[in-house]
Design a protein around this motif. Structure first.
Motif, short mmCIF file in Angstrom:
data_model
loop_
_atom_site.label_atom_id
_atom_site.label_comp_id
_atom_site.label_asym_id
_atom_site.label_seq_id
_atom_site.Cartn_x
_atom_site.Cartn_y
_atom_site.Cartn_z
N GLU A 27 0.83 -1.19 0.00
CA GLU A 27 0.00 0.00 0.00
C GLU A 27 0.87 1.25 0.00
O GLU A 27 2.02 1.22 0.40
N ASP A 28 0.31 2.35 -0.49
CA ASP A 28 1.04 3.61 -0.50
C ASP A 28 1.24 4.10 0.92
O ASP A 28 0.32 4.09 1.73
N VAL A 29 2.43 4.53 1.22
CA VAL A 29 2.76 5.07 2.53
C VAL A 29 3.46 6.41 2.32
O VAL A 29 4.08 6.66 1.29
N SER A 30 3.36 7.26 3.32
CA SER A 30 3.99 8.57 3.20
C SER A 30 5.50 8.45 3.38
O SER A 30 6.01 7.53 4.02
N ILE A 31 6.22 9.40 2.82
CA ILE A 31 7.66 9.44 2.94
C ILE A 31 8.01 9.90 4.35
O ILE A 31 7.43 10.86 4.84
N PRO A 32 8.94 9.23 5.01
CA PRO A 32 9.30 9.63 6.37
C PRO A 32 9.83 11.07 6.41
O PRO A 32 10.52 11.52 5.50
#
Length: 63
Positions: A27-32
């Motif tokens: 799934e798409d996750v945000s960039i840290p």
């Protein structure tokens, strides 16, 4: 040659397990936006230890 059969029997199936479709379809996750706390602590220790030895280092973000 024994090394090729060993590769085919032991290494190749392991590579296949790592790159299964479930591994690649995430799934798409945000960039840290910040470092993991343990990584940040290790970074700070590295900076302190190198400074104590008179070595200047530069920590950069990105490639």
């Amino acid at each position: 040659m024994v090394s090729i059969p060993i590769f085919l029997l032991y290494v190749l199936p392991t590579i296949d397990d790592v790159f299964t479709s479930s591994t690649l379809e995430r799934e798409d996750v945000s960039i840290p936006t910040k470092l993991h706390p343990q990584v940040n602590e290790a970074k700070n220790i590295l900076i302190e230890e190198t400074r104590a030895k008179g070595i200047e280092i530069m920590i950069t973000d990105g490639h």
